[in-house]
Motif scaffolding. Structure first.
Motif, PDB file in Angstrom:
ATOM      1  N   ALA A   1       0.861  -1.183   0.000  1.00  0.00           N
ATOM      2  CA  ALA A   1       0.000   0.000   0.000  1.00  0.00           C
ATOM      3  C   ALA A   1       0.894   1.229   0.000  1.00  0.00           C
ATOM      4  N   ASN A   2       0.365   2.334  -0.484  1.00  0.00           N
ATOM      5  CA  ASN A   2       1.106   3.588  -0.440  1.00  0.00           C
ATOM      6  C   ASN A   2       1.108   4.129   0.985  1.00  0.00           C
ATOM      7  N   GLY A   3       2.147   4.895   1.297  1.00  0.00           N
ATOM      8  CA  GLY A   3       2.200   5.497   2.620  1.00  0.00           C
ATOM      9  C   GLY A   3       3.613   5.807   3.055  1.00  0.00           C
ATOM     10  N   GLU A   4       3.747   6.200   4.311  1.00  0.00           N
ATOM     11  CA  GLU A   4       5.061   6.506   4.862  1.00  0.00           C
ATOM     12  C   GLU A   4       5.875   5.222   5.000  1.00  0.00           C
ATOM     13  N   ALA A   5       7.184   5.338   4.805  1.00  0.00           N
ATOM     14  CA  ALA A   5       8.047   4.155   4.759  1.00  0.00           C
ATOM     15  C   ALA A   5       7.909   3.295   6.000  1.00  0.00           C
ATOM     16  N   GLN A   6       7.902   3.917   7.176  1.00  0.00           N
ATOM     17  CA  GLN A   6       7.856   3.142   8.411  1.00  0.00           C
ATOM     18  C   GLN A   6       6.521   2.420   8.594  1.00  0.00           C
ATOM     19  N   ASN A   7       5.508   2.854   7.855  1.00  0.00           N
ATOM     20  CA  ASN A   7       4.186   2.245   7.990  1.00  0.00           C
ATOM     21  C   ASN A   7       3.922   1.134   6.979  1.00  0.00           C
ATOM     22  N   VAL A   8       4.564   1.212   5.807  1.00  0.00           N
ATOM     23  CA  VAL A   8       4.194   0.266   4.746  1.00  0.00           C
ATOM     24  C   VAL A   8       5.304  -0.688   4.326  1.00  0.00           C
ATOM     25  N   MET A   9       6.567  -0.360   4.602  1.00  0.00           N
ATOM     26  CA  MET A   9       7.653  -1.239   4.169  1.00  0.00           C
ATOM     27  C   MET A   9       7.693  -2.498   5.027  1.00  0.00           C
ATOM     28  N   GLN A  10       7.851  -3.638   4.364  1.00  0.00           N
ATOM     29  CA  GLN A  10       7.976  -4.915   5.044  1.00  0.00           C
ATOM     30  C   GLN A  10       9.235  -5.627   4.547  1.00  0.00           C
ATOM     31  N   VAL A  11       9.816  -6.455   5.393  1.00  0.00           N
ATOM     32  CA  VAL A  11      10.979  -7.272   5.031  1.00  0.00           C
ATOM     33  C   VAL A  11      10.685  -8.709   5.436  1.00  0.00           C
ATOM     34  N   GLY A  12      10.914  -9.640   4.510  1.00  0.00           N
ATOM     35  CA  GLY A  12      10.644 -11.040   4.811  1.00  0.00           C
ATOM     36  C   GLY A  12      11.064 -11.930   3.659  1.00  0.00           C
TER      37      GLY A  12
ATOM     38  N   PRO B   1      15.189   9.205  -5.553  1.00  0.00           N
ATOM     39  CA  PRO B   1      13.971   9.962  -5.232  1.00  0.00           C
ATOM     40  C   PRO B   1      12.715   9.406  -5.898  1.00  0.00           C
ATOM     41  N   SER B   2      12.842   8.916  -7.127  1.00  0.00           N
ATOM     42  CA  SER B   2      11.665   8.356  -7.805  1.00  0.00           C
ATOM     43  C   SER B   2      11.128   7.132  -7.076  1.00  0.00           C
ATOM     44  N   ASP B   3      11.999   6.378  -6.415  1.00  0.00           N
ATOM     45  CA  ASP B   3      11.565   5.190  -5.668  1.00  0.00           C
ATOM     46  C   ASP B   3      10.695   5.567  -4.473  1.00  0.00           C
ATOM     47  N   VAL B   4      11.108   6.604  -3.748  1.00  0.00           N
ATOM     48  CA  VAL B   4      10.333   6.985  -2.569  1.00  0.00           C
ATOM     49  C   VAL B   4       9.043   7.689  -2.966  1.00  0.00           C
ATOM     50  N   LYS B   5       9.067   8.427  -4.080  1.00  0.00           N
ATOM     51  CA  LYS B   5       7.832   9.051  -4.573  1.00  0.00           C
ATOM     52  C   LYS B   5       6.826   7.985  -4.999  1.00  0.00           C
ATOM     53  N   SER B   6       7.312   6.925  -5.634  1.00  0.00           N
ATOM     54  CA  SER B   6       6.424   5.838  -6.047  1.00  0.00           C
ATOM     55  C   SER B   6       5.784   5.178  -4.832  1.00  0.00           C
TER      56      SER B   6
END
Length: 328
Positions: A8-19, A42-47
């Protein structure tokens, strides 16, 4: 395989998962790359923040480097074991470089010279190719850059740092816009001759002062929303050319009369969408510079995959000088 992703879109700390995700298999015409590094742009974080998802999950990042571990049918087995860097890894596809493995078309995995480390390889896809295509287009539009004055906006940025070096290698004189003394020092080390502190100085007036009133011959630009006005106010000489690869505003008011009466030109390009001929030319020129060890690479900060959210926040903050790289 270990990977990072978001659903889902959102702030990195809320949506990024590692597994763990399934390890891909190379299909016909593809190679399987065991990645050592993943570049964060920058394009990666905007996406991640705003681009609608086209798939259930997205493994981010288009840039990376590693070693080819397997090949699909139609790809020479001699490529197995080859050190490579990749381009457009996550362009119009869900699985990017922030993973231990990725499968992608063979032509998108480019030989990485032995003298270039994997961290530098992770900077080639977007920063390196944007820079070299900017210079190629500048030469196409304005001729040989030898002796010409080139204004590089954002000269200390990941892209601007390479542009500054490449223009200098081509014999051009670089005037660069920068935001701090530290960023100026970074750009000077890459070959910049004069700095303009755009936050406190009038860029057009400073360019005119540095060029005896003429303006720059070429502007290589990361923010056309600002440069359109600067060019009209004298930062660009009559018959000068702007090469643009970005803008901070999607709609730009162009002051047409001064552009027309000074016969100024502009050429935009999107690094993800080069023509096949332009792509081949940019890859060849960039590869040649890597083989000759002509480029200085700047890795500003490195993270582990478990720190991917922190890496994204670092890019968003825009304070690090140099590229942000994740060690996979």
């Amino acid at each position: 395989m270990k990977a990072a992703w978001y659903s889902a879109n959102g702030e990195a700390q809320n949506v990024m998962q590692v597994g763990e995700l399934p390890t891909p298999s190379p299909q016909a015409g593809e190679v399987l790359v065991r990645l050592a590094t993943s570049g964060v742009n920058p394009s990666d974080v905007k996406s991640r923040r705003a681009r609608p998802l086209s798939d259930p999950l997205i493994v981010p990042h288009s840039d990376g480097a590693g070693v080819i571990e397997a090949v699909g049918s139609g790809v020479p087995t001699a490529r197995v074991g080859e050190r490579v860097w990749v381009w457009n890894g996550q362009w119009q596809r869900p699985l990017g470089t922030c993973a231990q493995y990725m499968a992608l078309p063979s032509e998108q995995a480019v030989l990485l010279p032995e003298g270039t480390d994997f961290a530098a390889g992770a900077c080639m896809g977007i920063p390196g190719l944007t820079a070299v295509q900017s210079v190629i287009l500048a030469e196409r539009m304005a001729g040989d850059l030898q002796g010409q004055t080139v204004l590089v906006t954002g000269a200390s940025s990941a892209v601007g740092h390479y542009i500054t070096q490449m223009v200098t290698l081509a014999g051009g004189r670089v005037i660069g816009t920068v935001g701090s003394e530290a960023k100026a020092a970074h750009a000077y080390a890459a070959g910049m001759k004069e700095a303009i502190f755009y936050k406190t100085e009038s860029v057009p007036e400073r360019v005119k002062a540095l060029t005896q009133g003429r303006g720059a011959d070429v502007i290589i630009d990361m923010d056309f929303s600002t440069t359109a006005r600067w060019a009209a106010d004298g930062a660009l000489t009559a018959h000068g050319q702007v090469i643009g690869y970005g803008s901070n505003a999607l709609e730009v008011l162009l002051p047409f009369r001064p552009w027309l009466f000074q016969s100024m030109g502009v050429k935009f390009f999107l690094v993800y969408d080069l023509t096949p001929a332009d792509r081949l030319g940019a890859l060849a020129r960039l590869s040649q510079m890597l083989v000759k060890d002509q480029l200085r690479h700047s890795i500003g900060q490195r993270f582990t995959m478990d720190q991917v959210a922190e890496a994204h926040r670092t890019v968003e903050a825009g304070q690090v000088v140099g590229n942000v790289v994740i060690d996979v």
